[in-house]
Design an enzyme around this catalytic site. Structure first.
Site, mmCIF file in Angstrom:
data_model
loop_
_atom_site.group_PDB
_atom_site.id
_atom_site.type_symbol
_atom_site.label_atom_id
_atom_site.label_comp_id
_atom_site.label_asym_id
_atom_site.label_seq_id
_atom_site.Cartn_x
_atom_site.Cartn_y
_atom_site.Cartn_z
ATOM 1 C CD GLU A 248 -32.197 -32.532 27.791
ATOM 2 O OE1 GLU A 248 -32.982 -33.237 28.458
ATOM 3 O OE2 GLU A 248 -31.761 -31.463 28.187
ATOM 4 C CG ASP B 21 -27.769 -32.823 26.522
ATOM 5 O OD1 ASP B 21 -28.308 -33.469 27.433
ATOM 6 O OD2 ASP B 21 -28.084 -31.645 26.207
ATOM 7 C CB ILE B 22 -31.242 -32.366 22.270
ATOM 8 C CG1 ILE B 22 -31.476 -33.829 21.812
ATOM 9 C CG2 ILE B 22 -31.843 -31.388 21.266
ATOM 10 C CD1 ILE B 22 -32.934 -34.229 21.759
#
Lengths: 427, 206
Positions: A353, A310-311
């Site tokens: 994301e 996950d960003i």
């Protein structure tokens, strides 16, 4: 008049064909037993009388010419026996399978006593032979008709189906016209080429070997492959390859029939690809994930791992720079992650994301190592904004399901976030 | 493999001379029996193999039309095959002439072709064998229509090491009748022919 009983007459009566002696005026001088039986005219009726009396329908001009030729040349002459009987008509009694109501005769006119103008006419019943010939002719006509239909069908196949025929060593020996046209090759251009040469190098060597192995075991192989056209374009086709054996049972050729599935592949790609990042989508990932779960030979040090990424603080990027720039970040990260991943491993966009990976043939340490490599690759990425990724790893163990494995990866990711982000955790 | 029979110049000369007499006889017989007056060319003599024969026929017979090809076997001390080839157009002319009908049917044409072949083979071969003091037996001729000039089917033919080809052409202009004649003898028969010619030479020079 009674037939004299002497050896030549006994001999002539014993013959299984007709013998008559006539002169140039067609007067009958001798009429053997075969003729008596088969014509119904006995010796005493015929001898001394003209053939004309009994057989007015014969072409006597021709007969006369033939008798004359026989006498002049002292050599036999013949009637043509190939079409219809042109000499005396003799009824035929065969009922069961006869195509002829009168006998087909082979007629030979031989010189007998030349200075008295006498010839011997021998008639042989060749009806059975003639019938066979007629039957054979009919069968030949049927075969010719079938052959013409086959040729027509072959032409349709050649014009419309993509077919390649190879020898037992997978060297191309024949290619259909449609195949050449479709892939832009000239006639005979592919002859003697190895079949593999026209296949895309995207097909792993192992898969090609497996196909060969299946065929060499005498089994049909089918699957989807990419073929490279003359201008270098890769075209997806559905292939069915059939092995052919010779009379002694050994495999000597293979026939591949291809069907263009470009449209199907395009749709499939659309259905399984994330439009923004061009990575596989969640649907495609799940499909592969399920296949991996079905395999039964996983061990502790040789298993597969699910990695969720996950960003970090992606919402802020979107909020500050706007969604288009946010999308740009997603695309760049997808690109670097794909490039860092080794062949055989799978990456997909999980949503928003989030990215997800499937690493096969790994141990816990190897999975962490790969995730760490991915994390560092993103960390080193130079964009308009610094981006970092958090990773959660879960390793398949016996009894795991789709849900349990994903849950553990999600938990690990949560742990990574909780422990400060830009890190890898395993659960 | 069979030993090749070598024909000397003398052998070929005698054979050529015998064949000249034979074609003269044939011309006279046709004039007498069929009321057709014409000429026959001086025969050509060649020794070849089966492929050479096929090639020779290709060169001699035009490929454009269909042909009535009549084959007649003859047996005895000198045996072989007599082949008479005419185009379908000429065959119709022959049918017209012999059967005196405007449009001869197939049976008329076949019979006319057989009849002419009979006369040609009987006069030419008989004359040859008469000169060589031997007798031959003639067998029933058979005719087939062949499109083009592929008269020899190599795949159906035994590989004879040697074939002697005697070929000539007949022309009867008034009746528009012309055709090609081939007399073929193979292997052992060629040796037999050579021996017979040797005897003939001995007789001539004795």
């Amino acid at each position: 008049m009674k037939k004299p009983v002497d050896y030549p007459n006994i001999l002539l009566d014993a013959l299984e064909h007709g013998i008559m002696i006539v002169d140039e005026a067609f007067n009958v001088m001798y009429w053997n037993q075969w003729l008596e039986i088969n014509t119904g005219h006995d010796y005493s009726n015929m001898v001394g009388k003209s053939l004309l009396t009994f057989y007015p329908e014969i072409d006597y001009r021709t007969l006369q010419r033939k008798i004359r030729t026989t006498l002049r040349l002292n050599s036999p002459t013949f009637y043509d026996a190939s079409l219809t009987n042109r000499f005396i008509p003799i009824s035929r009694n065969k009922i069961s399978s006869s195509l002829l109501s009168t006998m087909q005769l082979q007629v030979t006119i031989s010189p007998y006593i030349i200075d008295q103008g006498m010839v011997m006419i021998a008639v042989y019943d060749i009806s059975d032979l003639h019938e066979l010939k007629l039957t054979l002719q009919k069968q030949m006509e049927k075969i010719a008709h079938l052959n013409s239909e086959l040729q027509h069908d072959k032409q349709i196949i050649d014009d419309n189906l993509l077919i390649v025929k190879t020898d037992g060593d997978f060297h191309i020996i024949e290619v259909s016209k449609a195949f050449n046209t479709f892939f832009g090759f000239e006639k005979n251009e592919l002859e003697d080429c190895e079949l593999q040469l026209i296949c895309s190098d995207k097909i792993p060597v192992s898969e090609y070997a497996q196909m060969k192995n299946t065929l060499q075991n005498g089994q049909r192989w089918s699957g989807e492959i990419e073929i490279i056209s003359k201008n270098g374009q890769a075209i997806w086709v559905d292939a069915v390859v059939t092995p052919w054996s010779n009379n002694s049972g050994s495999l000597n050729s293979y026939t591949a029939i291809y069907h263009d599935i470009t449209d199907k592949k395009r749709l499939e790609l659309l259905a399984t690809t994330d439009l923004l990042t061009k990575l596989s989508n969640r649907y495609k990932f799940d499909e592969i994930f399920d296949i991996m779960l079905m395999r039964e030979h996983w061990k502790t040090d040789d298993t597969f791992a699910i990695v969720m990424a996950d960003i970090d603080h992606f919402k802020q990027i979107n909020d500050i720079y706007g969604h288009p720039r946010g999308d740009e970040v997603l695309v760049q990260i997808a690109k670097v992650l794909s490039q860092t991943l080794q062949t055989g491993d799978v990456i997909a966009r999980w949503g928003g994301e989030e990215f997800i990976f499937l690493l096969s043939h790994v141990s816990a340490s190897k999975a962490i190592h790969v995730a760490e490599k991915l994390r560092m690759a993103v960390e080193q990425l130079r964009l308009f904004v610094d981006v970092r990724l958090s990773f959660g790893v879960s390793l398949f163990v016996e009894g795991d399901t789709h849900a349990t494995l994903l849950n553990r990866a999600d938990t690990a990711l949560y742990k990574a976030k909780k422990n400060g982000r830009n890190r890898v955790e395993i659960v | 493999m069979l030993k090749r029979v070598e024909f000397s110049g003398d052998h070929l000369d005698v054979l050529r001379e015998l064949m000249n007499i034979a074609v003269g006889n044939a011309t006279a017989s046709i004039a007498d029996l069929l009321q057709a007056f014409g000429t026959m060319h001086i025969p050509k003599i060649a020794i070849s193999d089966i492929k050479g024969l096929k090639q020779y026929m290709h060169e001699t017979i035009p490929n454009e039309s269909s042909h009535y090809v009549t084959k007649q076997l003859f047996g005895g001390p000198l045996g072989g095959e007599f082949i008479f080839v005419i185009t379908d157009e000429v065959a119709i002319n022959l049918g017209n002439h012999l059967y005196d009908v405007e449009a001869p049917n197939d049976a008329d044409i076949y019979d006319a072709v057989i009849e002419l072949t009979n006369i040609l083979s009987a006069t030419m071969i008989s004359r040859l064998t008469e000169e060589l003091n031997i007798k031959v037996q003639f067998f029933l001729p058979s005719t087939e229509i062949i499109s083009g000039n592929d008269l020899i089917y190599l795949e159906e033919t035994a590989e004879y090491s040697q074939i002697i080809i005697i070929s000539t052409q007949m022309e009867f202009q008034n009746q528009n009748i012309n055709g090609h004649i081939f007399i073929l003898a193979k292997d052992a028969m060629i040796q037999s022919l050579k021996d017979l010619i040797d005897q003939k030479l001995e007789e001539l020079y004795a």
